[in-house]
Design an enzyme around this catalytic site. Structure first.
Site, PDB file in Angstrom:
ATOM      1  N   ALA A   1       4.696   0.961  -1.523  1.00 43.91           N
ATOM      2  CA  ALA A   1       5.451  -0.241  -1.864  1.00 43.91           C
ATOM      3  C   ALA A   1       4.956  -0.860  -3.170  1.00 43.91           C
ATOM      4  CB  ALA A   1       5.320  -1.255  -0.737  1.00 43.91           C
ATOM      5  N   LYS A   2       3.725  -0.562  -3.551  1.00 40.97           N
ATOM      6  CA  LYS A   2       3.107  -1.078  -4.777  1.00 40.97           C
ATOM      7  C   LYS A   2       3.297  -2.584  -4.904  1.00 40.97           C
ATOM      8  CE  LYS A   2       3.198   3.432  -7.048  1.00 40.97           C
ATOM      9  NZ  LYS A   2       3.999   4.245  -6.114  1.00 40.97           N
TER      10      LYS A   2
END
Lengths: 274, 274
Positions: free
Chosen positions: A92-93
């Protein structure tokens, strides 16, 4: 999943392969479009075919979010379908201020039972620490990524020429958590750096993308990155899930995962790790 | 929304207020829990009450994602409810390699018709540029954030002591797009830096969080950040949406937005900008 279980899983399976689940409606086999949820059908078939050859799955959130509500639904079904037998990474960073980071942690750790989430370091400690407060859950922090743009900032030299940004990120962040709840993203396309980073953080696991479609070499990554607990999760996405594009796509994905996994087993045996 | 329309909107309304829509089930008034979609009911009431006093809305994605499928649904309804009268910012802080960045851009620009999305710079140019390829859509790039963790990396000095990381990010990235499709996030809690950043990028809009609950001062931000096109969107989230916690919550939110907006109008008049 805690560190001990992850290491057991890797050693018993003789594999440190992570399969990236980045499904794209334009790329999955046409016959799947007949199903109510083509993305889930695709993922489920890939998971069935690769389950015995890998230890982790990494859905990249962008591919699900780009399909809106349906994509989110496919993701939830996928993570439930994987179950607890594999380590799961929400790619998802994310990265935001404290109260927001807590919300993201709830999204991935409580609502969806992921074991870990990839987090971006730019906003610093209070954007990362909330993720570290969940038992047996992990932060996978971006350090040195596999893309060309990593040159723009990550490889820039910091204060006085002593270290580069990615080094500063690792040196600073490794005190926020421990090797039991933090990993680092280190791109396979930069093997020359893996050895040096392994020396900086000898115990931490590295999540290594960039083998396969992006051109990184498994042998180089293993040579430079393995530690006594293996310490690596090597991810391949497109080269596995799109190994075949017809009705036999799952078999093709399974074969490719098996091939990589066999290479990994040989490496682990040669190093005396299994 | 293009730059010209945004400036017209700001000048005609005499406001550069952005309302952050960060709804939390634990904080919204109890009586809303009776509705099928309490989050959307809350947002719709806040939007109705603040619409005339602000020019932008910024839902923070974490608050929706933490509620899973239902949250995603509430977000879609919210963005449709806002419509095209206001500038919309998906506060998502995304950032990933090229093919993934394109997917995120599709998620926010095509599926949900947001005008802009906040993006993290750590992964460099190829993680940002895909967002710049959509007409009349904007990247709002994190530069100097309002949280304490900004000290960890953003304020660190780079190569030879010439510039800090946030300066390097701005100097490098301002060539990727233009003042017509890029803005920067500059925290209100760091007014001493706003003046200097305004000198670096005289034309770009700044999205300034941190006024309100985080303690930043509107007067300081305006004094240092305004340009001849106004060039500022100042965000307040919690101080507006939770101004009241009972059945009159929307009226309280409206009053607080009106109060800030009136202060903004005065500032713009004094500066001769309206």
């Amino acid at each position: 999943m805690n560190r001990e279980k992850l290491i057991d899983l890797i050693k018993s399976r003789g594999s440190f392969l992570c399969v990236g689940l980045d499904p794209d409606l334009d790329k999955i086999p046409l016959h799947l479009h007949e199903y109510e949820d083509p993305i889930f059908e695709f993922n489920a078939a890939i998971i069935d075919a690769t389950r015995d050859h890998c230890v982790a799955y990494k859905p990249n959130l962008a591919f699900y979010e780009s399909m809106g509500l349906f994509g989110w639904q496919s993701l939830q079904k996928t993570i439930e379908y994987i179950g607890e037998s594999h380590f799961t990474i929400a790619d998802a960073k994310r990265g935001d201020i404290g109260n927001t980071a807590t919300k993201y942690a709830e999204a991935f750790f409580k609502n969806m039972a992921f074991d870990s989430v990839t987090v971006a370091p730019y906003m610093g400690s209070d954007s990362v620490k909330p993720f570290l407060e969940f038992e047996d859950k992990w932060v996978v922090l971006l350090a040195l990524t596999s893309n060309p743009g990593a040159d723009d900032f990550q490889l820039e030299i910091m204060d006085g020429g002593v270290e580069k940004l990615y080094q500063k990120v690792i040196r600073t962040s490794c005190t926020w958590g421990s090797p039991n709840n933090m990993m680092y993203v280190i791109g396979a396309t930069r093997p020359e750096y893996i050895k040096e980073i392994r020396a900086m953080v000898p115990e931490h696991f590295f999540l290594v993308p960039g083998v396969g479609a992006q051109g990184g070499s498994l042998a180089d990554v293993a040579e430079n990155g393995l530690n006594s607990d293996v310490g690596l999760l090597v991810n391949a996405s497109r080269s596995i899930i799109y190994a075949g594009r017809d009705e036999y796509f799952a078999e093709a994905a399974g074969s490719e995962a098996k091939r990589i996994s066999a290479e990994m087993k040989l490496i682990l045996q040669k190093k005396g790790l299994i």
